[in-house]
Design an enzyme around this catalytic site. Structure first.
Site, PDB file in Angstrom:
ATOM      1  N   ASP A  19      53.503  -8.108  21.771  1.00 38.56           N
ATOM      2  CA  ASP A  19      53.036  -7.426  20.373  1.00 38.56           C
ATOM      3  C   ASP A  19      53.026  -6.024  20.428  1.00 38.56           C
ATOM      4  O   ASP A  19      52.000  -5.218  19.911  1.00 38.56           O
ATOM      5  CB  ASP A  19      51.453  -7.890  20.143  1.00 38.56           C
ATOM      6  CG  ASP A  19      50.975  -7.854  18.765  1.00 38.56           C
ATOM      7  OD1 ASP A  19      52.319  -7.858  17.757  1.00 38.56           O
ATOM      8  OD2 ASP A  19      49.912  -7.965  18.422  1.00 38.56           O
ATOM      9  N   HIS A  50      53.381  -7.069  15.418  1.00 40.37           N
ATOM     10  CA  HIS A  50      52.847  -7.821  14.342  1.00 40.37           C
ATOM     11  C   HIS A  50      52.939  -7.374  12.832  1.00 40.37           C
ATOM     12  O   HIS A  50      52.645  -7.570  11.683  1.00 40.37           O
ATOM     13  CB  HIS A  50      51.613  -8.886  14.324  1.00 40.37           C
ATOM     14  CG  HIS A  50      50.354  -8.268  14.445  1.00 40.37           C
ATOM     15  ND1 HIS A  50      49.780  -8.051  15.684  1.00 40.37           N
ATOM     16  CD2 HIS A  50      49.737  -7.761  13.740  1.00 40.37           C
ATOM     17  CE1 HIS A  50      48.672  -7.438  15.223  1.00 40.37           C
ATOM     18  NE2 HIS A  50      48.502  -7.395  13.862  1.00 40.37           N
ATOM     19  N   SER A  86      44.966  -2.869  13.526  1.00 40.39           N
ATOM     20  CA  SER A  86      45.897  -3.299  14.373  1.00 40.39           C
ATOM     21  C   SER A  86      46.911  -2.248  14.784  1.00 40.39           C
ATOM     22  O   SER A  86      47.291  -1.451  13.823  1.00 40.39           O
ATOM     23  CB  SER A  86      46.745  -4.450  13.815  1.00 40.39           C
ATOM     24  OG  SER A  86      46.087  -5.627  13.683  1.00 40.39           O
TER      25      SER A  86
END
Length: 270
Positions: A142, A112, A219
């Site tokens: 992911d 992402h 992230s």
């Protein structure tokens, strides 16, 4: 109270087909507010506790292997000129994230972080910047793999085994929350085998839950054990507001290792 789960899609768009270059630069953010110099006192090593010394050494050992990722998207804009309106293609910042050195060539991050991006750059710990090439992705997990040419000679993180993790075990996260590069936070493993819905809408299973502070920009960064071994990829938080509320999740290292090293995953078009 119903919780909203955030996977930090750090921009409106994300990743391109195999072979599109992605770019990453340091996020500048807002102007910093600097305190007077007398307010900063560097602690002498002799003043540190044994636990503090271990934490300092862990950061020195591992932080060089963590990178900052910036992504960019192309946007059409109407420009008024002498002969009327014309369409101009402009590049705009899309989002930021973290990643870490997997081996001598590759960088692992979250899918992402780079999803729908037209370009991305990677900023290394020495502040050098390289264009990034997307070489593989597994959206349902992911995970994405990038490659940079002529990157700094920095060792990859030492891999750990997530199957042996225990609730209560101390962990550390290194990343770039809100563009603040090389940020270290710590906590414990709060739970194992968690399930959360990922960026594609599919359930992600076997996640590691931690209370180590994780925020947008973290992230794709690594979750480390007390010996500095990579045990997970920080991927999302559960929060009613979008701010960190003590519940973060990481993709376990055994899953990452299986995906990244399996035939057909490296270089696979997302």
């Amino acid at each position: 109270m119903n919780f909203a789960y955030f996977a930090w899609p750090l921009g409106r768009r994300f990743c391109r087909p195999l072979g599109r270059t992605l770019g990453i630069t340091l996020a500048t953010g807002a102007s910093a507010m600097l305190a007077p110099k007398r307010g900063f006192v560097r602690a002498d090593d002799t003043e540190l506790t044994e636990e503090e010394r271990r934490t300092v050494e862990l950061f020195k050992q591992c932080s060089g292997s963590v990178v900052h990722i910036n992504t960019f998207a192309n946007q059409k804009a109407l420009i008024r000129g002498t002969w009327g309106l014309s369409v101009d293609l402009q590049e705009i910042p899309q989002g930021t994230g973290s990643g870490f050195l997997w081996d001598k060539e590759h960088i692992v991050t979250n899918y992402h972080v780079i999803k729908d991006a037209d370009r991305a750059t990677v900023t290394f710990a020495d502040h050098s910047v390289r264009e990034a090439l997307l070489v593989g992705a597994e959206p349902d997990c992911d995970l994405a793999v990038l490659k940079c040419n002529d990157r700094p000679k920095v060792p990859a993180l030492e891999p750990g085994t997530s199957s042996k993790l225990q609730v209560g075990q101390k962990v550390f996260a290194i990343g770039n929350p809100f563009g603040l590069d090389q940020t270290l936070t710590n906590g414990i493993i709060s739970g194992l085998g968690r399930e959360m819905r990922g960026v594609t809408g599919r359930m992600m299973r076997g996640l590691v839950q931690t209370d180590a502070a994780i925020n947008p920009g973290n992230s794709g960064g690594p979750l480390l054990d007390a010996r500095g071994r990579f045990i997970g990829v920080n991927t999302m938080i559960a929060s009613p507001s979008g701010a960190f509320a003590g519940v973060g999740f990481a993709i376990p290292s055994d899953t990452v290792n299986r995906i990244v090293t399996s035939p057909g995953k490296m270089g696979r078009n997302p």
